[in-house]
Design a protein around this motif. Structure first.
Motif, short mmCIF file in Angstrom:
data_model
loop_
_atom_site.label_atom_id
_atom_site.label_comp_id
_atom_site.label_asym_id
_atom_site.label_seq_id
_atom_site.Cartn_x
_atom_site.Cartn_y
_atom_site.Cartn_z
N LEU A 51 34.28 14.69 -33.90
CA LEU A 51 34.47 13.69 -32.85
C LEU A 51 35.85 13.77 -32.21
O LEU A 51 36.14 13.07 -31.25
N ASP A 52 36.73 14.60 -32.78
CA ASP A 52 38.10 14.76 -32.29
C ASP A 52 38.87 13.44 -32.34
O ASP A 52 39.59 13.08 -31.42
N VAL A 53 38.69 12.72 -33.45
CA VAL A 53 39.39 11.45 -33.67
C VAL A 53 40.60 11.71 -34.56
O VAL A 53 40.46 12.31 -35.63
N PRO A 54 41.78 11.27 -34.14
CA PRO A 54 42.98 11.49 -34.95
C PRO A 54 42.87 10.82 -36.33
O PRO A 54 42.44 9.67 -36.43
N VAL A 55 43.23 11.54 -37.38
CA VAL A 55 43.12 11.01 -38.73
C VAL A 55 44.09 9.86 -38.99
O VAL A 55 43.90 9.09 -39.93
N VAL A 67 30.84 -0.65 -50.82
CA VAL A 67 31.52 -0.41 -49.54
C VAL A 67 32.63 0.63 -49.64
O VAL A 67 33.17 1.04 -48.62
N HIS A 68 32.96 1.06 -50.84
CA HIS A 68 34.06 2.00 -51.02
C HIS A 68 33.58 3.43 -50.81
O HIS A 68 32.59 3.87 -51.37
N ARG A 69 34.32 4.17 -49.99
CA ARG A 69 33.97 5.55 -49.64
C ARG A 69 34.20 6.45 -50.83
O ARG A 69 35.24 6.39 -51.47
N SER A 70 33.23 7.31 -51.11
CA SER A 70 33.41 8.26 -52.19
C SER A 70 33.52 9.70 -51.67
O SER A 70 34.18 10.53 -52.28
N ASN A 71 32.89 10.01 -50.54
CA ASN A 71 32.91 11.37 -50.03
C ASN A 71 33.83 11.47 -48.81
O ASN A 71 33.40 11.35 -47.67
N ILE A 72 35.08 11.70 -49.07
CA ILE A 72 36.10 11.79 -48.02
C ILE A 72 35.89 13.04 -47.16
O ILE A 72 36.12 13.02 -45.96
N ASP A 73 35.44 14.13 -47.77
CA ASP A 73 35.26 15.38 -47.03
C ASP A 73 34.29 15.22 -45.87
O ASP A 73 34.52 15.74 -44.78
N SER A 74 33.19 14.49 -46.10
CA SER A 74 32.21 14.31 -45.03
C SER A 74 32.80 13.51 -43.87
O SER A 74 32.49 13.77 -42.71
N VAL A 75 33.68 12.56 -44.18
CA VAL A 75 34.33 11.78 -43.12
C VAL A 75 35.31 12.65 -42.35
O VAL A 75 35.34 12.61 -41.12
N ASN A 76 36.09 13.43 -43.06
CA ASN A 76 37.04 14.33 -42.39
C ASN A 76 36.32 15.29 -41.45
O ASN A 76 36.78 15.54 -40.34
N GLN A 77 35.18 15.82 -41.88
CA GLN A 77 34.40 16.71 -41.02
C GLN A 77 33.88 15.96 -39.79
O GLN A 77 33.93 16.48 -38.67
N ALA A 78 33.38 14.73 -39.99
CA ALA A 78 32.86 13.95 -38.87
C ALA A 78 33.98 13.59 -37.89
O ALA A 78 33.79 13.67 -36.67
N LEU A 79 35.15 13.23 -38.40
CA LEU A 79 36.29 12.91 -37.54
C LEU A 79 36.70 14.14 -36.72
O LEU A 79 37.03 14.03 -35.54
N MET A 80 36.66 15.30 -37.36
CA MET A 80 37.02 16.54 -36.65
C MET A 80 36.00 16.82 -35.53
O MET A 80 36.39 17.17 -34.42
#
Length: 142
Positions: A32-36, A17-30
């Motif tokens: 979707l325009d979701v505040p980090v 359950v632990h996230r390893s690829n933070i970059d892919s999440v940051n890109q997806a959040l961007m």
């Protein structure tokens, strides 16, 4: 900060359950325009949705970045097909003509049903959870 109760519930789920690829999440959040700094972002930057099991819901949660951009795809669907406002993020499958929606402006979560769409759009339906963490604790049986 993710509540300890929620972390404990997530740790009980199957798989890693632990996230390893933070970059892919940051890109997806961007995209979707979701505040980090939101609960939604913090959760997905920390955890990967595996096959989370719920005793209280049949809705299947989607991951934001792995193995595909399921949340982006579901969100585009509810905006384009169902005509929901851009501030709502769909983070579950849309099977059964319903889903859970995260409001990226308020941080609240709705249990949305297509049959009540008009009432929802008129603002007659209130959020069911005051925040994403509260929703996840409920969903995971806490």
């Amino acid at each position: 900060m993710i509540p300890e109760k929620l972390s404990a519930l997530v740790e009980k789920q199957a798989g890693n359950v632990h996230r390893s690829n933070i970059d892919s999440v940051n890109q997806a959040l961007m995209k979707l325009d979701v505040p980090v700094e939101s609960e939604f972002a913090e959760f997905f930057l920390t955890y990967t949705i595996t096959l989370f099991l719920s005793d209280v819901s049949d809705e299947e949660l989607c991951d934001i970045a792995e193995p595909s951009e399921q949340i982006k795809d579901g969100t585009e669907f509810v905006h384009e097909v169902w005509g929901l406002p851009e501030n709502y993020i769909c983070f579950t499958t849309v099977e059964g003509e319903g889903c859970y929606l995260y409001d990226k402006i308020t941080g609240k979560v709705w249990d949305f049903e297509l049959k009540t769409r008009d009432s929802f759009l008129r603002g007659e339906i209130s959020a069911k959870w005051g925040g994403f963490y509260k929703f996840m604790i409920w969903y995971l049986g806490g």
